[in-house]
Write a protein that holds these residues in place. Structure first.
Motif, PDB file in Angstrom:
ATOM      1  N   HIS A 134       7.699   3.949  -7.416  1.00  0.00           N
ATOM      2  CA  HIS A 134       6.322   3.989  -6.918  1.00  0.00           C
ATOM      3  C   HIS A 134       5.604   5.256  -7.177  1.00  0.00           C
ATOM      4  CE1 HIS A 134       6.509   0.055  -4.895  1.00  0.00           C
ATOM      5  NE2 HIS A 134       7.578   0.182  -4.666  1.00  0.00           N
ATOM      6  N   ALA A 136       2.108   8.030  -6.960  1.00  0.00           N
ATOM      7  CA  ALA A 136       0.808   8.255  -6.657  1.00  0.00           C
ATOM      8  C   ALA A 136       0.097   8.861  -7.889  1.00  0.00           C
ATOM      9  CB  ALA A 136       0.768   8.828  -5.316  1.00  0.00           C
ATOM     10  N   GLY A 145      -2.307   5.755  -3.590  1.00  0.00           N
ATOM     11  CA  GLY A 145      -0.909   4.980  -4.076  1.00  0.00           C
ATOM     12  C   GLY A 145      -1.445   3.537  -4.019  1.00  0.00           C
ATOM     13  N   LEU A 161       5.396   6.527  -1.742  1.00  0.00           N
ATOM     14  CA  LEU A 161       4.146   7.109  -2.446  1.00  0.00           C
ATOM     15  C   LEU A 161       3.772   8.385  -1.553  1.00  0.00           C
ATOM     16  CD1 LEU A 161       2.370   3.565  -2.450  1.00  0.00           C
ATOM     17  CD2 LEU A 161       2.695   5.282  -4.241  1.00  0.00           C
ATOM     18  N   ALA A 166       0.778  10.803  -1.661  1.00  0.00           N
ATOM     19  CA  ALA A 166      -0.450   9.968  -1.213  1.00  0.00           C
ATOM     20  C   ALA A 166      -0.853   9.915   0.078  1.00  0.00           C
ATOM     21  CB  ALA A 166       0.044   8.311  -1.564  1.00  0.00           C
ATOM     22  N   ILE A 169      -3.304   4.655   0.895  1.00  0.00           N
ATOM     23  CA  ILE A 169      -2.628   3.570   0.185  1.00  0.00           C
ATOM     24  C   ILE A 169      -3.306   2.308   0.308  1.00  0.00           C
ATOM     25  CG2 ILE A 169      -0.508   2.350  -0.048  1.00  0.00           C
ATOM     26  CD1 ILE A 169       1.079   4.700   1.184  1.00  0.00           C
TER      27      ILE A 169
END
Length: 286
Positions: A134, A136, A145, A161, A166, A169
């Motif tokens: 994952h 960002a 993210g 993230l 991030a 989100i």
């Protein structure tokens, strides 16, 4: 002073296998959001086609996904607004992928995410991003993210993230009240609402971030009498759920004060405490 961003939660009711009609409705909401000064508009998962994978026309209804993505890019540039167009189903060598994009206000795609944690019935139809990390990305709203629907149940996704910086989100979702077994539903008919309302806010607190959760809603004419869960909201530490909608289609505009995230991190120090440890040289006492 930290900025305040206006975020539009566009809780659409997607008509099955009707991408053109759903796109036009989404566009109407986004234009309204831009006229009201919004910096970001977020749509639900499967907003172009709904989720009806067993219907014979489902794959065909996904065929023009690239065309609609380009239209959203042009719309973002025209209106000067960032857009997360929910998720768009794409075909890759016969496999279907569930993809979320972040389109910047200049019309450029700055973030792309393929759904990792698939809900059990989806696994017969979609391909997961599996072990891809994952990550960002930078946007006009800072570092953002993307996650999708059932990812909400996996705190490690959020941790990855925020470790990548991030602060916001975005979480497009297609989550219903009957997405559990009859036995689970009998335990509590409002169980899925309980899950969503609690978990969105928990993720915001435990990560000192803003969670922009946008779900599909039910038909406007049915009001709250629908199996669609809705409940789109922005989860923020200290403040909880902002702009929470009911279960029917609609739009909510939230003022997201980024200074709240600074205060939360100064209080809880989540990012500081989860940062990878730096190995220090150990003194030699011998």
């Amino acid at each position: 002073m930290a900025p305040i961003y206006k975020v539009a939660l566009v809780q659409l009711h997607p008509k099955p296998l009707s991408p053109a009609q759903n796109y036009e409705k989404a566009t109407s909401f986004i234009r309204d959001a831009a006229a009201k000064g919004c910096h970001l508009a977020v749509l639900p998962e499967y907003h172009l086609t709904s989720w009806v994978p067993r219907e014979s026309g489902f794959k065909d209804s996904c065929a023009e996904s690239a065309v609609y993505l380009q239209r959203y890019e042009a719309l973002a540039k025209e209106l000067g607004i960032c857009i997360v167009p929910g998720t768009i189903i794409e075909s890759d060598g016969g496999s279907l992928l569930n993809i979320a994009y972040f389109i910047s206000s200049n019309g450029e795609i700055v973030g792309r995410y393929q759904k990792k944690n698939l809900w059990h019935p989806e696994r017969r139809h979609l391909v997961s991003s599996a072990h891809e990390p994952h990550t960002a990305f930078d946007t006009p709203l800072g570092r953002v993210g993307l996650l999708v629907c059932w990812d909400l149940a996996f705190p490690e996704a959020f941790r990855e993230l925020i470790a990548d910086g991030a602060q916001i989100i975005c979480l497009p979702t297609f989550w219903g009240m009957r997405d559990v077994s009859d036995e689970g539903y009998a335990l509590n008919p409002d169980g899925e609402a309980l899950f969503l309302n609690n978990t969105v806010v928990t993720r915001a607190f435990e990560n000192t971030c803003a969670v922009v959760f946008v779900n599909a809603g039910g038909p406007p004419e049915k009001g709250e009498k629908t199996s669609f869960a809705g409940l789109s909201q922005v989860g923020v530490p200290h403040l909880g759920a902002l702009g929470r909608l009911g279960r029917a289609e609609g739009m909510s505009i939230v003022d997201l004060d980024m200074d709240v995230l600074r205060v939360a991190e100064e209080n809880y120090k989540v990012r500081e405490d989860t940062r990878p440890c730096v190995l220090r040289e150990v003194p030699d006492y011998h």
